[in-house]
Design a protein around this motif. Structure first.
Motif, short mmCIF file in Angstrom:
data_model
loop_
_atom_site.label_atom_id
_atom_site.label_comp_id
_atom_site.label_asym_id
_atom_site.label_seq_id
_atom_site.Cartn_x
_atom_site.Cartn_y
_atom_site.Cartn_z
N MET A 1 -17.08 -6.57 -9.27
CA MET A 1 -17.84 -7.44 -10.15
C MET A 1 -17.11 -8.78 -10.29
N SER A 2 -17.84 -9.79 -10.65
CA SER A 2 -17.31 -11.15 -10.73
C SER A 2 -16.54 -11.38 -12.03
N ILE A 24 -24.16 -3.73 -19.76
CA ILE A 24 -24.86 -3.47 -18.51
C ILE A 24 -26.09 -2.67 -18.90
N PRO A 93 -23.68 -14.47 -8.91
CA PRO A 93 -23.94 -14.41 -10.35
C PRO A 93 -24.34 -15.77 -10.91
N GLU A 118 -25.02 -11.06 -13.75
CA GLU A 118 -25.20 -10.67 -12.35
C GLU A 118 -26.01 -9.39 -12.22
N LEU A 120 -26.97 -5.93 -10.64
CA LEU A 120 -26.25 -4.81 -10.05
C LEU A 120 -27.25 -3.88 -9.37
N ARG A 126 -25.71 -7.08 -15.48
CA ARG A 126 -24.46 -7.16 -16.24
C ARG A 126 -24.42 -8.53 -16.91
#
Length: 168
Positions: A1-2, A24, A93, A118, A120, A126
């Motif tokens: 994840m970013s 999330i 994202p 972003e 998923l 998220r």
């Protein structure tokens, strides 16, 4: 994840206060969340701790890089400048961040408030919001229990998700 991208002087661990909140959720996408976050006039409709947003220089109603705006939160009148703005795009994202400031001298508060959204797998999104703060008000907030920043930003996230579900 970013991860959040931090400017110099606002890196967590080297500031007077830091808070991080994340959700999330299934059934929503970045495109569902973005319009509600990118339009400050909508914030008070789903987040009670936000008031009186307005833009300067005939800008708005949406955020964009280098745009100045104002809003009130946590009892502070916050002058702000959008310093990062990446609209939703496939495979990356969405990001928005602003430098906010309030007060002068010993009452000066400087913040970097960043959001990352972003998509998923399995139709989930998220939403991460993190904020670093510098100044005496930040030191006071960091010492307050329960932490008003953590609780307030969680309310913002919860309201954002609820508003996106209603809009969908």
């Amino acid at each position: 994840m970013s991860d959040i991208i931090w400017p110099e002087g606002f890196v967590p661990g080297f500031t007077d206060n830091f808070c991080s909140n994340e959700v999330i959720v299934a059934g929503l996408s970045t495109n569902d969340i973005w319009p509600l976050l990118n339009t400050p006039a909508l914030w008070p409709t789903y987040y009670a701790n936000s008031a009186n947003p307005r833009f300067y220089d005939d800008k708005g109603p949406e955020l964009e890089n280098n745009v100045r705006f104002y809003f009130e939160t946590f009892g502070f009148p916050v002058e702000s400048k959008c310093v990062e703005h990446v609209a939703p795009a496939e495979g990356q994202p969405a990001r928005v961040a602003w430098h906010g400031w309030s007060g002068e001298g010993d009452t000066r508060l400087d913040v970097h408030h960043a959001w990352l959204i972003e998509d998923l797998s399995d139709n989930r999104v998220r939403i991460l919001t993190q904020e670093t703060q510098n100044g005496n008000p930040a030191k006071e907030l960091a010492a307050t229990k329960p932490n008003p920043m953590i609780n307030g930003h969680q309310e913002w996230l919860d309201g954002l998700v609820e508003a996106a579900r209603k809009a969908k």
